[in-house]
Design a protein around this motif. Sequence first.
Motif, PDB file in Angstrom:
ATOM      1  N   GLN A 140       9.949  -2.833  13.193  1.00 21.74           N
ATOM      2  CA  GLN A 140      10.402  -3.601  12.440  1.00 21.74           C
ATOM      3  C   GLN A 140       9.141  -3.098  11.192  1.00 21.74           C
ATOM      4  N   TYR A 141       8.285  -3.484  11.257  1.00 24.09           N
ATOM      5  CA  TYR A 141       7.621  -3.622  10.015  1.00 24.09           C
ATOM      6  C   TYR A 141       7.659  -2.048   9.438  1.00 24.09           C
ATOM      7  N   ALA A 142       7.717  -1.649  10.016  1.00 28.89           N
ATOM      8  CA  ALA A 142       6.794  -0.076   9.482  1.00 28.89           C
ATOM      9  C   ALA A 142       8.441   0.666   9.154  1.00 28.89           C
ATOM     10  N   ARG A 143       9.487  -0.047   9.186  1.00 34.57           N
ATOM     11  CA  ARG A 143      10.519  -0.118   8.517  1.00 34.57           C
ATOM     12  C   ARG A 143      10.996  -0.593   7.677  1.00 34.57           C
ATOM     13  N   LEU A 144      10.451  -1.968   7.219  1.00 31.50           N
ATOM     14  CA  LEU A 144      10.052  -2.750   6.620  1.00 31.50           C
ATOM     15  C   LEU A 144       9.755  -2.018   5.283  1.00 31.50           C
ATOM     16  N   PRO A 176       6.621 -18.580  10.968  1.00 29.47           N
ATOM     17  CA  PRO A 176       5.102 -18.603  11.669  1.00 29.47           C
ATOM     18  C   PRO A 176       4.647 -17.061  11.922  1.00 29.47           C
ATOM     19  N   TYR A 177       5.669 -16.509  12.831  1.00 33.30           N
ATOM     20  CA  TYR A 177       5.008 -14.904  13.581  1.00 33.30           C
ATOM     21  C   TYR A 177       5.198 -14.018  12.659  1.00 33.30           C
ATOM     22  N   PHE A 178       5.131 -14.798  11.528  1.00 32.88           N
ATOM     23  CA  PHE A 178       5.580 -12.559  10.469  1.00 32.88           C
ATOM     24  C   PHE A 178       4.688 -12.437   9.943  1.00 32.88           C
ATOM     25  N   ASP A 179       4.310 -11.141   9.580  1.00 35.80           N
ATOM     26  CA  ASP A 179       2.732 -11.079   9.857  1.00 35.80           C
ATOM     27  C   ASP A 179       2.576 -10.519   8.313  1.00 35.80           C
ATOM     28  N   TRP A 180       2.053 -11.483   7.399  1.00 35.12           N
ATOM     29  CA  TRP A 180       2.658 -11.224   6.290  1.00 35.12           C
ATOM     30  C   TRP A 180       1.483 -10.251   5.649  1.00 35.12           C
ATOM     31  N   PRO A 181      -0.316 -10.144   6.300  1.00 28.33           N
ATOM     32  CA  PRO A 181      -0.925  -9.891   5.990  1.00 28.33           C
ATOM     33  C   PRO A 181      -0.592  -8.092   6.777  1.00 28.33           C
ATOM     34  N   ALA A 182      -0.323  -8.085   7.054  1.00 25.08           N
ATOM     35  CA  ALA A 182      -0.028  -6.747   8.030  1.00 25.08           C
ATOM     36  C   ALA A 182       0.539  -5.899   6.790  1.00 25.08           C
ATOM     37  N   GLN A 184       2.187  -6.587   4.132  1.00 25.15           N
ATOM     38  CA  GLN A 184       0.858  -6.442   2.827  1.00 25.15           C
ATOM     39  C   GLN A 184      -0.497  -5.187   2.694  1.00 25.15           C
ATOM     40  N   ALA A 185      -0.823  -5.231   3.907  1.00 25.54           N
ATOM     41  CA  ALA A 185      -1.714  -4.027   3.717  1.00 25.54           C
ATOM     42  C   ALA A 185      -0.328  -2.319   3.920  1.00 25.54           C
ATOM     43  N   ALA A 186       0.046  -3.083   4.573  1.00 24.96           N
ATOM     44  CA  ALA A 186       1.482  -1.582   4.521  1.00 24.96           C
ATOM     45  C   ALA A 186       2.030  -0.705   3.169  1.00 24.96           C
ATOM     46  N   CYS A 187       1.630  -1.551   2.926  1.00 20.66           N
ATOM     47  CA  CYS A 187       2.376  -1.566   1.137  1.00 20.66           C
ATOM     48  C   CYS A 187       1.777  -1.403   0.368  1.00 20.66           C
ATOM     49  N   ARG A 188       0.566  -1.438   0.879  1.00 19.81           N
ATOM     50  CA  ARG A 188      -0.734  -1.707  -0.398  1.00 19.81           C
ATOM     51  C   ARG A 188      -0.764   0.047  -0.399  1.00 19.81           C
ATOM     52  N   GLN A 189      -0.460   0.760   0.821  1.00 22.06           N
ATOM     53  CA  GLN A 189      -0.994   2.480   0.972  1.00 22.06           C
ATOM     54  C   GLN A 189       0.776   3.231   0.319  1.00 22.06           C
ATOM     55  N   LEU A 190       1.022   1.922   0.087  1.00 20.33           N
ATOM     56  CA  LEU A 190       2.026   3.119  -0.646  1.00 20.33           C
ATOM     57  C   LEU A 190       2.308   3.141  -2.379  1.00 20.33           C
ATOM     58  N   LEU A 196       3.801  -4.579  -5.743  1.00 20.15           N
ATOM     59  CA  LEU A 196       4.187  -6.162  -5.234  1.00 20.15           C
ATOM     60  C   LEU A 196       3.280  -7.120  -5.576  1.00 20.15           C
ATOM     61  N   GLN A 197       4.215  -8.289  -5.377  1.00 18.22           N
ATOM     62  CA  GLN A 197       3.216  -9.856  -5.768  1.00 18.22           C
ATOM     63  C   GLN A 197       3.677 -10.389  -4.388  1.00 18.22           C
ATOM     64  N   PHE A 198       3.230 -10.705  -3.523  1.00 15.60           N
ATOM     65  CA  PHE A 198       3.241 -11.417  -2.683  1.00 15.60           C
ATOM     66  C   PHE A 198       3.233 -12.455  -2.929  1.00 15.60           C
ATOM     67  N   PRO A 199       3.464 -13.382  -1.051  1.00 17.97           N
ATOM     68  CA  PRO A 199       3.663 -14.769  -1.133  1.00 17.97           C
ATOM     69  C   PRO A 199       2.163 -15.524  -1.907  1.00 17.97           C
ATOM     70  N   THR A 200       1.345 -16.409  -2.302  1.00 16.90           N
ATOM     71  CA  THR A 200       0.337 -16.307  -2.652  1.00 16.90           C
ATOM     72  C   THR A 200      -0.896 -16.796  -1.459  1.00 16.90           C
TER      73      THR A 200
END
Length: 202
Positions: A140-144, A176-182, A184-190, A196-200
């Motif tokens: 799901q994270y990869a697809r997202l 709370p179980y959604f891994d925002w850092p993961a 965001q890190a995946a998006c930073r490689q694209l 994109l700006q993520f929640p602070t």
Amino acid sequence: MNPIETMAALLAPDDSGWCGDVRRLASPNCDARPQGMEIDLLVIHNISLPPGQFGGDEIAALFTNSLDHAAHPYFEGLRGLRVSAHFLIRRDGATLQFVPAGMRAWHAGLSRFGERERCNDFSIGIELEGTDEETFTAVQYARLAALTEALARRYPLRHVAGHQHIAPERKTDPGPYFDWPAYQAACRQLPAAAALQFPTAV
């Protein structure tokens, strides 16, 4: 090109706002955005129907106004509800699209982002099949991330938020179980999603 970039290329929206490599189920629960409105916000949700159960067709039925309200006691409370999202990413990564990205899906409800209200006007909504009580799947994270990249290449997206961030009095998803850092890190490689700006709080 990394695997997520390859996936993003397959998901690229066409001129009408429908993406490739998705299952299309057109929802009537959409309308035109205000004239000249930029699509600059991506909103992440979670959903399961019945709550905590995965793999059925009930989410698609809800978004297409074909839910059998007699099939489960919970569904009685959804009678008359007219909602949609642009996309749903299932637990196995399968992706459904209900509304062309250029149209306004009815996913955010009463909402605010910064000083702007009515987030449906300027956002794209992505539902993840899941709940606030458990983790999401790696696929799901990869697809997202791939879908985020595909959309960021086509539309002037600048921000990502959860439903919880734009409607904090009403909503808690993606939870709370959604891994925002993961994510965001995946998006930073694209190439496109990196800006994109993520929640602070991430």
